[in-house]
Enzyme design. Structure first.
Site, PDB file in Angstrom:
ATOM      1  CB  SER A 125      46.772  40.000  35.519  1.00  0.00           C
ATOM      2  OG  SER A 125      46.648  38.621  35.227  1.00  0.00           O
ATOM      3  CB  ALA A 126      45.754  36.230  39.556  1.00  0.00           C
ATOM      4  CD  GLU A 158      39.174  41.288  38.795  1.00  0.00           C
ATOM      5  OE1 GLU A 158      38.481  40.428  38.199  1.00  0.00           O
ATOM      6  OE2 GLU A 158      40.337  41.083  39.145  1.00  0.00           O
ATOM      7  CG  ASP A 173      41.207  40.547  35.867  1.00  0.00           C
ATOM      8  OD1 ASP A 173      42.206  39.955  36.301  1.00  0.00           O
ATOM      9  OD2 ASP A 173      40.246  39.962  35.339  1.00  0.00           O
ATOM     10  CG  LEU A 174      45.464  39.814  30.854  1.00  0.00           C
ATOM     11  CD1 LEU A 174      45.486  40.953  29.850  1.00  0.00           C
ATOM     12  CD2 LEU A 174      46.869  39.202  30.960  1.00  0.00           C
ATOM     13  CB  THR A 194      43.579  33.634  28.849  1.00  0.00           C
ATOM     14  OG1 THR A 194      43.286  34.261  30.099  1.00  0.00           O
ATOM     15  CG2 THR A 194      44.404  34.559  27.987  1.00  0.00           C
ATOM     16  CE  LYS A 217      35.859  32.676  33.285  1.00  0.00           C
ATOM     17  NZ  LYS A 217      34.706  33.239  32.565  1.00  0.00           N
TER      18      LYS A 217
HETATM   19  P1  B16 Z   1      48.892  31.864  35.573  1.00  0.00           P
HETATM   20  P2  B16 Z   1      43.389  37.293  35.840  1.00  0.00           P
HETATM   21  C1  B16 Z   1      44.043  34.740  36.231  1.00  0.00           C
HETATM   22  O1  B16 Z   1      44.116  35.902  35.445  1.00  0.00           O
HETATM   23  C2  B16 Z   1      43.111  33.744  35.573  1.00  0.00           C
HETATM   24  O2  B16 Z   1      41.784  34.253  35.573  1.00  0.00           O
HETATM   25  C3  B16 Z   1      43.137  32.453  36.342  1.00  0.00           C
HETATM   26  O3  B16 Z   1      42.302  31.504  35.725  1.00  0.00           O
HETATM   27  C4  B16 Z   1      44.573  31.923  36.437  1.00  0.00           C
HETATM   28  O4  B16 Z   1      44.638  30.722  37.198  1.00  0.00           O
HETATM   29  C5  B16 Z   1      45.441  33.002  37.079  1.00  0.00           C
HETATM   30  O5  B16 Z   1      45.371  34.191  36.311  1.00  0.00           O
HETATM   31  C6  B16 Z   1      46.904  32.567  37.175  1.00  0.00           C
HETATM   32  O6  B16 Z   1      47.429  32.450  35.882  1.00  0.00           O
HETATM   33  O7  B16 Z   1      48.845  30.387  35.737  1.00  0.00           O
HETATM   34  O8  B16 Z   1      49.121  32.302  34.142  1.00  0.00           O
HETATM   35  O9  B16 Z   1      49.867  32.518  36.519  1.00  0.00           O
HETATM   36  O10 B16 Z   1      41.916  37.101  35.666  1.00  0.00           O
HETATM   37  O11 B16 Z   1      43.790  37.652  37.265  1.00  0.00           O
HETATM   38  O12 B16 Z   1      43.984  38.250  34.828  1.00  0.00           O
HETATM   39 MG    MG Z   2      39.718  38.024  35.287  1.00  0.00          MG
END
Ligand code: B16
Ligand code: MG
Length: 215
Positions: free
Chosen positions: A115-116, A170, A8-9, A16, A44
């Site tokens: 990462s999401a 994660e 995960d990022l 971030t 998150k």
């Molecule tokens: P974006 P991860 C997630 O990253 C964040 O934890 C989450 O807060 C955020 O809404 C999501 O990415 C989407 O991010 O708006 O940049 O597409 O923890 O999965 O690395």
């Molecule tokens: Mg995360």
């Protein structure tokens, strides 16, 4: 024998969440919705549109906007967020990541990102680690977000590696659920109280005893 490590990022390789918080906070204030750092914890690992839905629900405004308006709100949040992360450099990479990646590479273990965040490709580039990944899973390529295992399974599938031969890293509850549902070994980053379902938990990525896990 593990063949792949899927990361995960946000909260694992860098932080971030403060920038996500600040960007959502500007929007929530404009909309007259209460939003604080405690509530931000719920976001998150949650996708951008799902995060917006949660914020609107929290402010009893679920039905106050059309789909188009919601996209406009999410885009505005993302523009603010992008301004806040524009200055990210290798200094933003968590301590211990470089060393961890080097050990994995020396053992021929593939490295993947799950990462999401749609901003993940530019973030890893700015932090100087883009070339370390054998695969960066596009979160828009999977139908369901975490806790669904799809994003982790997709990483293993692209690499042609059996999920049981993968280790997932994660920091979010939903993320660890996704890794376990994918049939992978779950390394939690944070506390055992928050991530009781992880196979092992370390406070920080720099604390991960990778050789112990691999051997
Ligand atoms: P974006 P991860 C997630 O990253 C964040 O934890 C989450 O807060 C955020 O809404 C999501 O990415 C989407 O991010 O708006 O940049 O597409 O923890 O999965 O690395
Ligand atoms: Mg995360």
């Amino acid at each position: 024998m593990y063949k792949c490590a899927i990361f995960d990022l946000d909260g694992v390789l860098t932080e971030t969440s403060e920038q996500h918080y600040e960007a959502w906070k500007v929007l929530a204030d404009e909309l007259g919705i209460d939003f604080d750092r405690d509530y931000n914890e719920h976001l998150k690992g949650v996708s951008r549109m799902e995060s917006l839905e949660l914020i609107l629900k929290n402010g009893n405004k679920t039905d106050a906007f059309s789909e188009e308006e919601k996209i406009e709100l999410a885009t505005r949040k993302n523009d603010l967020y992008k301004e806040l992360i524009a200055g990210f450099t290798p200094d933003n990479l968590f301590e211990g990541v470089r060393e961890l990646f080097d050990i994995l590479k020396s053992r021929d273990i593939k490295i993947a990102l799950a990462s999401a965040s749609r901003n993940a490709p530019s973030l890893i580039k700015n932090m100087g680690i883009a070339d370390d990944f054998d695969v960066v899973v596009d979160p828009t390529s999977v139908e369901k977000g975490k806790p669904d295992p799809a994003i982790f399974l997709q990483g293993a599938k692209i690499l042609g590696i059996d999920p049981k031969d993968c280790i997932g890293f994660e920091d979010a509850y939903a993320g660890v659920t996704a890794i376990k549902s994918a049939g992978m070994y779950a390394v939690g980053i944070g506390s055992k109280e928050i991530l009781p379902h992880a196979d092992i938990v370390y406070p920080h990525i720099k604390d991960v005893e990778i050789k112990k896990i691999l051997d």
